[in-house]
Design a protein around this motif. Structure first.
Motif, PDB file in Angstrom:
ATOM      1  N   GLY A  55       0.808  -1.205   0.000  1.00  0.00           N
ATOM      2  CA  GLY A  55       0.000   0.000   0.000  1.00  0.00           C
ATOM      3  C   GLY A  55       0.848   1.264   0.000  1.00  0.00           C
ATOM      4  O   GLY A  55       0.434   2.298   0.521  1.00  0.00           O
ATOM      5  N   TRP A  56       2.033   1.196  -0.594  1.00  0.00           N
ATOM      6  CA  TRP A  56       2.977   2.308  -0.632  1.00  0.00           C
ATOM      7  C   TRP A  56       3.058   2.891  -2.035  1.00  0.00           C
ATOM      8  O   TRP A  56       2.400   2.415  -2.970  1.00  0.00           O
ATOM      9  CB  TRP A  56       4.359   1.848  -0.184  1.00  0.00           C
ATOM     10  N   GLY A  57       3.881   3.910  -2.198  1.00  0.00           N
ATOM     11  CA  GLY A  57       4.089   4.537  -3.490  1.00  0.00           C
ATOM     12  C   GLY A  57       5.427   4.144  -4.077  1.00  0.00           C
ATOM     13  O   GLY A  57       6.267   3.513  -3.424  1.00  0.00           O
ATOM     14  N   VAL A  58       5.642   4.526  -5.332  1.00  0.00           N
ATOM     15  CA  VAL A  58       6.904   4.230  -6.015  1.00  0.00           C
ATOM     16  C   VAL A  58       7.514   5.517  -6.551  1.00  0.00           C
ATOM     17  O   VAL A  58       6.816   6.468  -6.901  1.00  0.00           O
ATOM     18  CB  VAL A  58       6.721   3.225  -7.174  1.00  0.00           C
TER      19      VAL A  58
ATOM     20  N   GLU B   3       8.136   3.189  -0.939  1.00  0.00           N
ATOM     21  CA  GLU B   3       8.061   3.755   0.404  1.00  0.00           C
ATOM     22  C   GLU B   3       6.673   4.310   0.651  1.00  0.00           C
ATOM     23  O   GLU B   3       5.908   4.534  -0.302  1.00  0.00           O
ATOM     24  CB  GLU B   3       9.110   4.847   0.587  1.00  0.00           C
ATOM     25  N   PRO B   4       6.302   4.530   1.916  1.00  0.00           N
ATOM     26  CA  PRO B   4       4.967   5.067   2.192  1.00  0.00           C
ATOM     27  C   PRO B   4       4.771   6.423   1.516  1.00  0.00           C
ATOM     28  O   PRO B   4       5.706   7.220   1.394  1.00  0.00           O
ATOM     29  CB  PRO B   4       4.956   5.217   3.718  1.00  0.00           C
ATOM     30  N   VAL B   5       3.557   6.681   1.093  1.00  0.00           N
ATOM     31  CA  VAL B   5       3.230   7.960   0.456  1.00  0.00           C
ATOM     32  C   VAL B   5       3.452   9.083   1.467  1.00  0.00           C
ATOM     33  O   VAL B   5       3.018   9.011   2.618  1.00  0.00           O
ATOM     34  CB  VAL B   5       1.781   7.951  -0.041  1.00  0.00           C
ATOM     35  N   GLY B   6       4.167  10.121   1.052  1.00  0.00           N
ATOM     36  CA  GLY B   6       4.450  11.238   1.934  1.00  0.00           C
ATOM     37  C   GLY B   6       5.586  11.013   2.900  1.00  0.00           C
ATOM     38  O   GLY B   6       5.864  11.859   3.755  1.00  0.00           O
ATOM     39  N   PHE B   7       6.277   9.891   2.764  1.00  0.00           N
ATOM     40  CA  PHE B   7       7.362   9.516   3.679  1.00  0.00           C
ATOM     41  C   PHE B   7       8.584  10.400   3.448  1.00  0.00           C
ATOM     42  O   PHE B   7       8.955  10.681   2.304  1.00  0.00           O
ATOM     43  CB  PHE B   7       7.721   8.050   3.437  1.00  0.00           C
ATOM     44  N   VAL B   8       9.226  10.847   4.514  1.00  0.00           N
ATOM     45  CA  VAL B   8      10.478  11.600   4.427  1.00  0.00           C
ATOM     46  C   VAL B   8      11.606  10.663   4.836  1.00  0.00           C
ATOM     47  O   VAL B   8      11.757  10.323   6.005  1.00  0.00           O
ATOM     48  CB  VAL B   8      10.444  12.849   5.328  1.00  0.00           C
ATOM     49  N   TRP B   9      12.382  10.222   3.876  1.00  0.00           N
ATOM     50  CA  TRP B   9      13.408   9.200   4.076  1.00  0.00           C
ATOM     51  C   TRP B   9      14.680   9.824   4.615  1.00  0.00           C
ATOM     52  O   TRP B   9      15.050  10.918   4.161  1.00  0.00           O
ATOM     53  CB  TRP B   9      13.677   8.518   2.733  1.00  0.00           C
ATOM     54  N   PRO B  10      15.366   9.187   5.562  1.00  0.00           N
ATOM     55  CA  PRO B  10      14.987   7.953   6.268  1.00  0.00           C
ATOM     56  C   PRO B  10      14.261   8.268   7.571  1.00  0.00           C
ATOM     57  O   PRO B  10      14.442   9.329   8.161  1.00  0.00           O
ATOM     58  CB  PRO B  10      16.343   7.317   6.556  1.00  0.00           C
ATOM     59  N   ASP B  11      13.466   7.316   8.026  1.00  0.00           N
ATOM     60  CA  ASP B  11      12.728   7.438   9.278  1.00  0.00           C
ATOM     61  C   ASP B  11      12.456   6.015   9.751  1.00  0.00           C
ATOM     62  O   ASP B  11      11.965   5.189   8.975  1.00  0.00           O
ATOM     63  CB  ASP B  11      11.419   8.189   9.044  1.00  0.00           C
TER      64      ASP B  11
END
Length: 245
Positions: free
Chosen positions: A27-30, A41-49
């Protein structure tokens, strides 16, 4: 000094296709940082976390020659959710996998490129991990792996026995990293390995030297001239130390 686990790396014949599968599965984005690489990674995710360990899919010339011992365990919230997720994954291209598991409450599957993973029955320990319950590494000695990896990373060791070890981010979020004692280590799990990264301001070379002092050895996976460093732990599990961002 410590490292953070930022992603699992899949070697693939087709990074875009396999990346789409895992994005739909989780259920994530590409996105993509360049040709031959798909980031999931998750949609709206700020990498790394540490709230999520992301998936990095990389096309390589001959992925069938790669043999790592890591796989993903997916979390479910109810029996109905487990049934629905398994059915949806099969529609996306996953296939049942026989790893000699017998009568167990979890379901073993293989993704479209043959990488094994498991859909777990509901377990309270994984209720807040997100879609990935754990990154699991097969090993001969979970206690030795716990010693190495709890020193290598800033994750907290939650449990260790002769049969398994379990670590999680010190912030108490995201999936677990687990080491599972496995009698036959030659069993192919897939083409998945761990990618670690220093914190901003920390020195990659110093971290690599620290890992070598802990027992890591240099690994040649045909990487050539790259900005990351390939190492292996004491049982030969390869992993990469990325340059800090």
């Amino acid at each position: 000094m410590a490292l953070q686990l930022v992603q699992v790396n899949f070697k693939a014949r087709d990074d875009a296709a396999l990346g789409r599968f895992w994005a739909e599965a989780l259920g994530w984005g590409v996105s993509s940082e360049g040709p031959g690489v798909t980031n999931v990674e998750p949609v709206g995710f700020v990498w790394p976390d540490p709230v999520a360990v992301c998936v990095d899919v990389v096309t390589v010339p001959d992925p069938d020659t790669i043999n790592y011992r890591a796989h993903l365990d997916l979390a479910t919230t109810s029996a109905a959710h487990q049934t629905e997720l398994v059915a949806r994954l099969k529609e996306l291209g996953a296939t049942p996998a026989d790893v000699g598991q017998g009568d167990v409450p979890w379901t073993a599957l293989a993704d479209p490129e043959g990488n094994l993973f498991r859909v777990l029955e509901p377990r309270s320990i994984y209720r807040d991990t997100g879609p990935i319950a754990a990154v699991v590494v097969n090993c001969a000695d979970p206690r030795a792996m716990a010693r190495f990896w709890s020193e290598a990373m800033d994750w907290t060791l939650h449990e260790v026995t002769d049969d398994h070890a379990r670590l999680r981010s010190a912030k108490g979020v995201g999936p677990y990293l687990e080491f599972l004692r496995t009698p036959v280590l030659k069993t192919v799990c897939g083409r998945v390995h761990l990618d670690l990264m220093p914190y901003p301001g920390d020195d990659q070379a110093a971290e690599v030297a620290r890992l070598r002092a802990l027992g890591a050895t240099d690994a040649d996976v045909g990487q050539g001239d790259v900005p990351w460093v390939c190492l292996a732990d004491s049982e030969g599990n390869e992993f990469c130390v990325l340059a800090p961002r």
